[in-house]
Design an enzyme around this catalytic site. Structure first.
Site, PDB file in Angstrom:
ATOM      1  N   CYS A 201       0.746  -1.289   0.069  1.00 43.04           N
ATOM      2  CA  CYS A 201      -0.203  -0.002  -0.021  1.00 43.04           C
ATOM      3  C   CYS A 201       0.803   1.317  -0.110  1.00 43.04           C
ATOM      4  O   CYS A 201       0.988   1.855   1.049  1.00 43.04           O
ATOM      5  CB  CYS A 201      -0.931   0.025   1.228  1.00 43.04           C
ATOM      6  SG  CYS A 201      -2.279   1.122   0.602  1.00 43.04           S
ATOM      7  N   CYS A 379      -5.920   2.091  -4.393  1.00 43.61           N
ATOM      8  CA  CYS A 379      -5.524   2.514  -3.169  1.00 43.61           C
ATOM      9  C   CYS A 379      -6.373   3.794  -2.753  1.00 43.61           C
ATOM     10  O   CYS A 379      -6.208   4.817  -3.246  1.00 43.61           O
ATOM     11  CB  CYS A 379      -3.980   3.014  -3.474  1.00 43.61           C
ATOM     12  SG  CYS A 379      -3.024   3.741  -1.907  1.00 43.61           S
TER      13      CYS A 379
HETATM   14  P1  FAD Z   1      -0.827 -10.794   4.254  1.00 49.15           P
HETATM   15  O1  FAD Z   1      -2.116 -10.537   4.376  1.00 49.15           O
HETATM   16  O2  FAD Z   1       0.252  -9.823   4.763  1.00 49.15           O
HETATM   17  O3  FAD Z   1      -0.432 -12.032   4.644  1.00 49.15           O
HETATM   18  C1  FAD Z   1       0.837 -12.856   4.747  1.00 49.15           C
HETATM   19  C2  FAD Z   1       0.790 -14.113   5.852  1.00 49.15           C
HETATM   20  O4  FAD Z   1       1.849 -14.738   5.535  1.00 49.15           O
HETATM   21  C3  FAD Z   1       0.594 -13.535   7.079  1.00 49.15           C
HETATM   22  O5  FAD Z   1      -0.452 -13.974   7.807  1.00 49.15           O
HETATM   23  C4  FAD Z   1       1.998 -13.891   7.861  1.00 49.15           C
HETATM   24  O6  FAD Z   1       1.675 -14.400   9.186  1.00 49.15           O
HETATM   25  C5  FAD Z   1       2.274 -15.340   7.359  1.00 49.15           C
HETATM   26  N1  FAD Z   1       3.540 -15.449   6.830  1.00 49.15           N
HETATM   27  C6  FAD Z   1       4.757 -14.770   6.587  1.00 49.15           C
HETATM   28  N2  FAD Z   1       5.738 -15.538   6.597  1.00 49.15           N
HETATM   29  C7  FAD Z   1       5.426 -16.818   6.955  1.00 49.15           C
HETATM   30  C8  FAD Z   1       6.074 -18.197   7.303  1.00 49.15           C
HETATM   31  N3  FAD Z   1       7.340 -18.308   7.168  1.00 49.15           N
HETATM   32  N4  FAD Z   1       5.287 -19.273   7.507  1.00 49.15           N
HETATM   33  C9  FAD Z   1       3.935 -19.125   7.570  1.00 49.15           C
HETATM   34  N5  FAD Z   1       3.219 -17.955   7.313  1.00 49.15           N
HETATM   35  C10 FAD Z   1       3.813 -16.853   7.105  1.00 49.15           C
HETATM   36  N6  FAD Z   1      -4.467  -2.665   1.095  1.00 49.15           N
HETATM   37  C11 FAD Z   1      -5.490  -2.221   0.225  1.00 49.15           C
HETATM   38  O7  FAD Z   1      -6.107  -2.905  -0.456  1.00 49.15           O
HETATM   39  N7  FAD Z   1      -6.026  -0.955   0.483  1.00 49.15           N
HETATM   40  C12 FAD Z   1      -5.694  -0.244   1.568  1.00 49.15           C
HETATM   41  O8  FAD Z   1      -6.280   0.823   2.099  1.00 49.15           O
HETATM   42  C13 FAD Z   1      -4.571  -0.767   2.408  1.00 49.15           C
HETATM   43  N8  FAD Z   1      -3.945   0.132   3.283  1.00 49.15           N
HETATM   44  C14 FAD Z   1      -2.900  -0.534   4.038  1.00 49.15           C
HETATM   45  C15 FAD Z   1      -2.524   0.194   5.101  1.00 49.15           C
HETATM   46  C16 FAD Z   1      -1.421  -0.354   6.101  1.00 49.15           C
HETATM   47  C17 FAD Z   1      -0.644   0.502   7.151  1.00 49.15           C
HETATM   48  C18 FAD Z   1      -0.864  -1.657   5.668  1.00 49.15           C
HETATM   49  C19 FAD Z   1      -0.034  -2.267   6.697  1.00 49.15           C
HETATM   50  C20 FAD Z   1      -1.507  -2.421   4.411  1.00 49.15           C
HETATM   51  C21 FAD Z   1      -2.434  -1.871   3.709  1.00 49.15           C
HETATM   52  N9  FAD Z   1      -2.904  -2.404   2.731  1.00 49.15           N
HETATM   53  C22 FAD Z   1      -3.935  -1.925   1.872  1.00 49.15           C
HETATM   54  C23 FAD Z   1      -2.273  -3.706   2.198  1.00 49.15           C
HETATM   55  C24 FAD Z   1      -2.791  -4.949   2.358  1.00 49.15           C
HETATM   56  O9  FAD Z   1      -2.953  -5.263   3.832  1.00 49.15           O
HETATM   57  C25 FAD Z   1      -1.912  -6.059   1.626  1.00 49.15           C
HETATM   58  O10 FAD Z   1      -1.538  -5.995   0.450  1.00 49.15           O
HETATM   59  C26 FAD Z   1      -2.447  -7.280   1.845  1.00 49.15           C
HETATM   60  O11 FAD Z   1      -2.862  -7.889   3.188  1.00 49.15           O
HETATM   61  C27 FAD Z   1      -1.557  -8.570   1.209  1.00 49.15           C
HETATM   62  O12 FAD Z   1      -2.242  -9.971   1.375  1.00 49.15           O
HETATM   63  P2  FAD Z   1      -1.088 -11.062   1.429  1.00 49.15           P
HETATM   64  O13 FAD Z   1      -1.869 -12.170   1.585  1.00 49.15           O
HETATM   65  O14 FAD Z   1      -0.235 -10.929   0.244  1.00 49.15           O
HETATM   66  O15 FAD Z   1      -0.234 -10.925   2.428  1.00 49.15           O
END
Ligand code: FAD
Ligand code: UQ1
Length: 450
Positions: A201, A379
């Site tokens: 983000c 975003c």
């Molecule tokens: P995540 O949801 O982060 O999940 C990754 C998972 O993998 C986690 O649960 C973690 O514990 C797990 N993991 C990591 N390593 C390991 C391991 N070795 N073994 C087992 N598990 C592991 N997105 C939007 O669309 N709109 C917004 O307005 C927005 N604002 C944001 C604001 C902030 C402050 C933040 C921090 C993020 C924001 N985002 C936003 C971004 C969004 O939250 C992420 O892009 C999204 O969560 C990505 O999903 P993901 O599954 O790729 O990663």
């Protein structure tokens, strides 16, 4: 507990799969080498790594395809967080408690939750190892491990967070410290940073700045605050339409933006931040702060960096249209851990989940994937306590707007969507595998306009 699907391939099927793989090096579904396997006791048809936005969403979709008992998620965290709301938590507009739920409540019922961290990936043997000594094999692997926060790459952090006046919306541990720093602000520099790495983000580092500016105005402290955005980038935002709108706001609200400034050290005891000038190697600047919001450097999770699934930079190396791994056809990636050349957001995960669901379904039927991901990401740029500019764009950084009005304007309706509608959509639709992004709405709203 759901029974383990003990479908370890027989020597016969392994031999056949091996033959098929060797015999079809031209590409296409027959290249799947799902026969190779380690001697794992646990085997799943679909194994999902990571129980965040992408992992839970794909587990829900895969449950519908192959049955819950044939799907597992590896995730160590007891709580699942809706991270996008942390922007509002840091500004005191939402409670942190509203952002988290027990992981057990979001893992689709009947899907096995392996409560562990992934410690090693062995795609040549179709198996992974966990940090508690388990070995798990799979037929299809979905990697959704997110992006890693590297606070420790900044000298003085993370221990500096023990001091007041500093916060970071990017971590559950530090997001409430932002709100505390905002409330404690008296007079001086309020500094907001953007690191010299890819981030999730990319709008979030400046959203909290606009909210802070609005808070200072609301509380009569604005004239005492010098608001500074020190960013490693050379532009305010990657899409011109929204960058122009943000530039106007920055000017109107008397905010200072310094480009190519990278935070390298925090002296939290003295309330000083040290920046390097990325255009002039060796040149640093020390700025004292009354409030500091840190967006940390980020990188692919360590377990990926050294794995055969990674590209040269450490991200999962997937095809940008199908999300299938470029070398291992039974491996797929979604979300922040991939090298998809788009902005890393939950909105992107939503759009990717629909495409990936279709890709995997075609691969399972030995057919060639047809649906293509266009890089859709979004975003919601929060610009005050009741206004949002809703940026939506594609791989070419071209606006791809859902609504039939100019989304580069600050709007109350878009704020309400971000603050109230999106969390509902996330918990009840996305994580249950029923939300593949707003493309259908876009088509509907633009029917009469084409
Ligand atoms: P995540 O949801 O982060 O999940 C990754 C998972 O993998 C986690 O649960 C973690 O514990 C797990 N993991 C990591 N390593 C390991 C391991 N070795 N073994 C087992 N598990 C592991 N997105 C939007 O669309 N709109 C917004 O307005 C927005 N604002 C944001 C604001 C902030 C402050 C933040 C921090 C993020 C924001 N985002 C936003 C971004 C969004 O939250 C992420 O892009 C999204 O969560 C990505 O999903 P993901 O599954 O790729 O990663
Ligand atoms: C979206 O789909 C999504 O994923 C659930 C988000 O993450 C929280 C978003 O912030 C946005 C803006 C979208 C896009 C949805 C619409 C209705 C424009």
């Amino acid at each position: 507990m759901a029974p383990l699907a003990a479908v370890v391939p027989s020597p016969h099927t392994r031999l056949l799969a091996c033959f098929l793989r060797l015999g079809t090096q031209q590409g296409g579904p027959l290249q799947l080498h799902t026969g190779a396997s380690c001697a794992a006791k646990s085997h799943y048809e679909v194994l999902v790594l990571g129980g965040g936005s992408g992992g839970v969403t794909m587990a829900a979709r895969m449950k519908r395809r192959v049955g819950a008992e044939n799907v597992a998620i590896v995730e160590s965290s007891e709580r699942h967080f809706y991270q996008p709301i942390w922007t509002l938590v840091g500004a005191g507009a939402k409670q942190l408690s509203s952002s988290g739920r027990p992981t057990a409540s979001v893992v689709p019922s009947g899907v096995e939750w392996v409560k562990a961290r992934v410690a090693e990936l062995n795609p040549d043997k179709n198996c992974i190892h966990t940090d508690n000594g388990k070995e798990i094999s799979y037929k299809y692997l979905i990697v959704a491990l997110g992006i890693q926060l590297d606070y420790e790459k900044i000298k003085g952090l993370p221990e500096g967070f023990a001091y007041p006046k500093i916060g970071s919306n990017y971590s559950v541990r530090t997001v409430e410290k932002t709100w505390k720093a905002l409330q404690d602000f008296k007079e001086g520099n309020a500094i907001f940073t953007f690191p010299n790495t890819p981030v999730k983000c990319a709008g979030a580092p400046q959203k909290i700045m606009y909210l802070s500016e609005a808070y200072f105005r609301k509380t009569g402290k604005r004239s005492k605050a010098n608001i500074i955005f020190n960013t490693s980038l050379g532009t305010i935002f990657g899409v011109k339409k929204y960058a122009d709108a943000l530039q106007k706001i920055i000017q109107e609200r008397n905010i200072t933006v310094n480009y190519k400034q990278n935070l390298i050290e925090v002296r939290a005891d003295k309330q000083e931040a040290v920046f390097e000038n990325l255009d002039k190697p060796g040149e640093t600047q020390v700025i004292s702060y009354e409030m500091l919001h840190v967006t940390p450097p980020m990188s692919p999770p360590d377990v990926l960096k050294t794995s055969p699934l990674a590209d040269a930079a450490g991200w999962v190396d997937v095809d940008k249209e199908t999300l299938q791994h470029k070398k291992y056809p039974n491996v797929f990636g979604i979300g922040d851990c991939t090298n998809l050349p788009t902005s890393k957001t939950a909105a992107a995960v939503a759009a990717q989940s629909g495409i990936l669901d279709r890709t995997i379904s075609m691969i399972m039927k030995h057919r060639t994937p047809t649906r293509k991901y266009d890089g859709y990401t979004s975003c919601p740029l929060v610009t005050s306590y009741n206004r949002v500019i809703l940026a939506e764009f594609d791989y070419n950084a071209q606006p791809l707007e859902t609504f039939p009005f100019d989304q580069s304007k600050e709007r109350l309706s878009m704020y309400l969507m971000k603050a109230d509608m999106m969390p509902f959509l996330y918990w009840n639709m996305l994580l249950r595998g029923y939300w593949g992004g707003p493309a259908f709405l876009r088509k509907l709203f633009h029917l009469g306009m084409s």
